[in-house]
Design a protein around this motif. Structure first.
Motif: not given
Length: 983
Positions: A356-367, A370-374
């Motif tokens: 398994a890979l635990l992958v995490e993205f962190r952003a300063a705001d919701e925009a 959302a870009a990271f999630e895409r």
């Protein structure tokens, strides 16, 4: 000796056993020898010198597989003390090792001569420049520092998995990094400045503009030596290129030779060298970090792959997409983590090859999120994922609880996998790094090597940075097992260096188990430069010998500790130390880890040895009596070891049959006992009003000396008067819940209001529940019942069993077989009835218990009352004391929600923890509560608040004693805030 004093012999292991090869020998039974003890006592004062054999043994172990007994343990309070210690060591030819949390994995926190505890008096965080920087003392944990910085939207770069326990001094000294730090967010890259004491006693503040001038005046030979080494390194182009190349991946093996390339002056060079020096160059007394933004918009996924190769191939794609963390867990790691509460049970059947890979993205705001999630979804679309268990989703989530569960499983690698090792085996935790492009090959080679040498094959790590972790378990008492470990290490080091040109230590620092292999990685030229650097800075060899540099090729086999079996509840302990910061007695006597370490040493001894007798003599008070029994250690331990339960078991073993009979009699006749207690409190209150508290304190102190401190409470001025004889009138007809006022609230009065006695807690709960249209009923026969915690906490099993069954039978009847909830107004009593009584119930009553809905009054208020109430008035500010029982129940959020309805500003102190009042333990051992509450009280006292709130009467008394402010239940505050009119 007082009457009824417990016999230490009751805790003697008492079975024939062979002494372990690494046992503490009889010649150490007397503790610190003379004249060392008397000289250091004269130098520092008796309270700063720990010399008993029990002191030495409890400091002899850390989270590593090694164990070395210090000759003495010192607890300095300031830089003057540290300088005095170093001066003494120089003059006497002695060595010094500094120790803070003891979470290092390679023996860096162990010494064989003078060991210096730099955790106890060295905590504190000062936020600078609006959070852009932070000045931190070395005994402060990473979690504590980040809690303060979070208010400013900032955090530290290093994020080791042991953040709950590891301290910043150790993080810098080891250049520990963690899940996200890599090579750009670690201490070397984010440290703005530091203050340190050199072995000579010279203090250097690298932020001081005059630091180089002052150092040149105080240490001219040192400055010349450093600049000479810098010139020599820079003149060697091949060596310079090699040094730069070594730090393109994570590397903490040996000294940071790039400090000579990055620093232009002696102070700048020392600033770099101190990072990762493992206490061999000086004592770090203060650090200033450049902090990083705390990006609060988080998206994470736990993605399952059919093989290690498939998972490793996906890592660079997530790195390119901007992931802050990509963590790898192989099949064995995933299966072992099932022992961690909250991890899906169906992971236990995962195929061995699953990764398994635990992958995490962190952003300063919701925009940004959302870009990271895409970007992440685009990567996932091209992967061949599997779903080998029903709980697997392979989907990104923003849910904080789910994400926390993923990280809990990942961070528990050492303790979860290590906790499931065979009993009696020693655990070694290794980490290394390879170029990220070689990750899959390195994983496969490591697993093959582990299997070939007879070790359980498991691997996890920071895949984004090519940093892998693995464990080895073996019996250090068996020469064949030690030889097997040695053979593995020889081949492992050759593999990492020869095949992958990797780092033998990526983030755990060199330590004792890699020191013999340093030259294999760095080569003779660079290694000799490290030896010369040590000679320039510490020519007398005072600091931490053999921890980074050791010419003995078998040094990694010296001091390996055996792990004798102890009581079953504690036997899985790997001595990681995660439990220690949560322990109320941490700064008074012993911690959960130390209680287990001391017990293990008893098991290593032959029956009746002088060392065993010395340990037993101290164990009663240091371990058993001053354990609050709150079991917050269980919450901090990744495998749920409850050292508090072990101490309660020991209390039971110390009871005589007569004491057990008396305790059972009090349970059988608790209605009369309760009435007598209320009358005694009323009488004492009357006496106190007339003649003051001093006579009552004097009488109880005399009684404690004559009988036994653990049986006779001491009168404290903060003890309230007696509760009203009658509880509020209520009706069963139309009631939405059964309300159970805890016995403590039936005996002790609530806090006074601003103009005299206010509403009791029972009156407040009845009133506010009725106001919300959710009337409650108090049973007429509630007196004489109890949650059984009184007996449970003291280890009186017979009394506990009597009351546990009585309360469950009564509650089942009151609630009409569980059709109504049972609302309990003290969090510890809620925990007692909901969980702690269960092991003591008959089978029939366990069936009844399963039908009960036991609800804490905080939950009742937030979920059932608040939505139906109107708040008419709010306090300006409120400070909260979450109790340990709330932590167990998961009710801290409800306390905050309730307070936020009643106050404009709500503060939970960063140093909030168990107050250790623990029913009556704060009256039996007030020094325990004094120590446990000291940091929280200091934080609370910095600012004035309009309300001081909690939800347990005895904890409120403890906090009032600590702060001088009247704490009261948040439900009393709710009643006041929602009352339509005030008198």
């Amino acid at each position: 000796m007082p009457l009824l004093e417990p016999d230490p012999e009751a805790l003697r292991p008492g079975r024939a056993r062979e002494p372990a090869p690494d046992r503490v020998t009889d010649r150490s039974a007397g503790g610190t020898p003379e004249p060392l003890r008397s000289e250091l006592t004269a130098l520092l004062g008796a309270d700063k010198v720990l010399w008993k054999i029990s002191d030495l043994v409890r400091y002899a172990s850390d989270a590593s597989p090694y164990r070395f007994l210090p000759r003495v343990v010192l607890v300095p309070e300031d830089l003057d003390d540290v300088s005095a210690i170093l001066s003494y060591a120089h003059g006497r030819g002695r060595s010094v090792v500094f120790r803070a949390a003891g979470t290092s994995l390679n023996g860096q926190a162990q010494g064989e001569d003078i060991l210096v505890d730099v955790r106890r008096h060295w905590t504190g965080v000062e936020v600078l420049d609006g959070g852009a920087r932070a000045r931190i003392l070395p005994g402060t944990t990473v979690m504590r520092a980040n809690a303060t910085l979070a208010r400013y939207g900032r955090l530290l770069g290093p994020d080791p998995a042991s953040a709950i326990a590891c301290t910043l001094g150790g993080v810098v000294a080891n250049n520990a990094s963690g899940m996200t730090a890599g090579t750009t967010r670690n201490s070397y890259r984010t440290l703005a400045s530091l203050t340190f004491v050199l072995p000579s006693g010279t203090v250097v503040d690298t932020a001081d503009p005059a630091a180089d001038e002052e150092l040149a005046h105080a240490e001219p030979e040192l400055c010349a030596g450093l600049m000479g080494l810098k010139e020599e390194i820079e003149a060697d182009a091949e060596l310079t290129a090699r040094i730069r190349a070594k730090y393109t991946i994570k590397n903490t093996n040996g000294y940071r030779l790039d400090a000579f390339l990055d620093g232009a002056t002696p102070v700048q060079i020392l600033r770099g060298l101190m990072v990762g020096s493992e206490g061999t160059f000086g004592f770090i007394s203060e650090v200033v970090f450049d902090t990083l933004p705390l990006d609060r918009h988080v998206s994470s996924a736990l993605l399952f792959f059919p093989s290690l190769t498939a998972a490793a191939a996906a890592v660079p794609r997530f790195n390119e997409a901007g992931a802050i963390a990509v963590e790898l867990m192989d099949g064995n790691t995933l299966r072992a983590s099932v022992s961690v509460p909250g991890v899906p049970a169906d992971w236990s059947a995962l195929p061995r090859e699953t990764t398994a890979l635990l992958v995490e993205f962190r952003a300063a705001d919701e925009a940004g999120q959302a870009a990271f999630e895409r970007a992440a979804e685009a990567v996932v679309a091209g992967l061949d994922l599997v779903r080998p268990a029903a709980s697997v989703t392979n989907a990104f989530t923003r849910d904080a609880g789910t994400i926390a569960g993923y990280w809990k499983a990942r961070k528990a690698f050492v303790t979860a996998v290590g906790g499931s090792r065979p009993s009696g085996t020693t655990l070694i935790t290794e980490d290394f790094a390879v170029p990220p492009a070689r990750l899959a090959d390195a994983c496969a080679a490591l697993l093959e090597l582990q299997s070939r040498h007879g070790f359980d094959a498991a691997v996890a790590g920071h895949a984004a940075h090519g940093n892998l972790h693995f464990l080895l378990a073996f019996d250090a008492a068996k020469p064949a097992d030690v030889a097997r470990y040695d053979a593995f290490m020889q081949e492992f080091c050759a593999l990492v260096v020869g095949r992958f040109d990797g780092s033998l230590k990526a983030e755990h620092a060199t330590g004792r188990n890699i020191a013999p292999f340093l030259e294999r990685e760095w080569g003779p030229r660079a290694t000799e430069l490290m030896w010369r650097t040590k000679q320039v800075i510490d020519p007398a060899g005072v600091l931490a010998p053999r921890i980074v540099l050791d010419r003995d090729p078998r040094a990694h086999l010296r001091g390996l500790k055996t792990i004798p079996k102890v009581e079953a509840v504690a036997d899985p302990c790997i001595e990681c130390g995660f439990c220690e910061p949560t322990c109320p007695s941490e700064d008074l006597t012993t911690t959960p880890r130390q209680r287990i370490v001391l017990r293990r040493e008893m098991m290593r001894q032959s029956d009746g040895s002088p060392v065993e007798s010395g340990l037993l003599e101290a164990y009663g008070y240091d371990a058993v009596d001053t354990c609050a029994g709150d079991s917050t250690c269980k919450l901090a331990c990744p495998v749920g070891i409850d050292t508090g339960a072990m101490m309660k078991g020991f209390r039971h073993r110390r009871h005589t049959p007569r004491e057990e009979r008396i305790a059972a009699l009090t349970a059988k006749n608790f209605r009369a006992v309760e009435a007598a207690a209320r009358l005694a409190v009323a009488a004492a209150d009357t006496v106190g009003d007339r003649v003051g508290d001093a006579p009552l304190q004097a009488v109880t102190r005399l009684a404690r000396k004559a009988v036994r401190p653990d049986l006779v409470p001491e009168w404290l001025p903060q003890i309230p008067g007696a509760a009203a004889r009658r509880l509020p009138d209520t009706a069963r007809v139309g009631a939405s819940a059964v309300y159970y006022p805890a016995c403590v609230n039936r005996i002790f009065a609530g806090p006074d209001g601003d103009d005299g006695p206010g509403l009791s807690l029972a009156e407040a709960v009845v009133a506010v529940s009725g106001r919300a249209g959710k009337r409650v009923w108090i049973p007429e026969d509630v007196r004489g019942t109890c949650c059984a915690t009184i007996w449970h906490s003291k280890g009186y099993d017979a009394g506990n069993r009597i009351m546990a069954n009585r309360i469950v039978e009564a509650a089942w009847g009151w609630t009409a077989g569980g059709t109504l909830p049972l609302v309990v107004d003290a969090s510890s009593c809620t925990l007692g009835i909901a969980e702690e009584v269960v092991p003591y119930l008959t089978e029939d009553n366990r069936a009844l218990h399963r039908e009960l809905a036991v609800v804490d009054s905080l939950v009742w208020a937030v979920e059932e009352l608040l939505p139906r109430l109107t708040v008419f008035r709010t306090a300006g500010s409120a400070v909260l004391h979450p109790t340990c029982s709330m932590e167990h129940l998961g009710d801290v959020g409800q306390l905050r929600a309730l307070a936020e309805a009643c106050a404009k500003e709500v503060v939970v102190p960063d140093d909030a923890g168990c107050c250790a009042f623990a029913g009556d333990r704060g009256m039996l051992h007030k020094e325990l509560t004094d120590s446990a509450t000291a940091k929280e009280a200091a934080e609370v006292d910095r600012l004035p608040y309009d309300a001081y709130l909690s939800a347990n009467r005895m904890c409120e008394i403890g906090m009032e004693r600590a702060t001088g402010h009247p704490y009261r239940s948040a439900l009393i505050e709710l009643e006041h805030a929602t009352r339509p009119t005030l008198p």
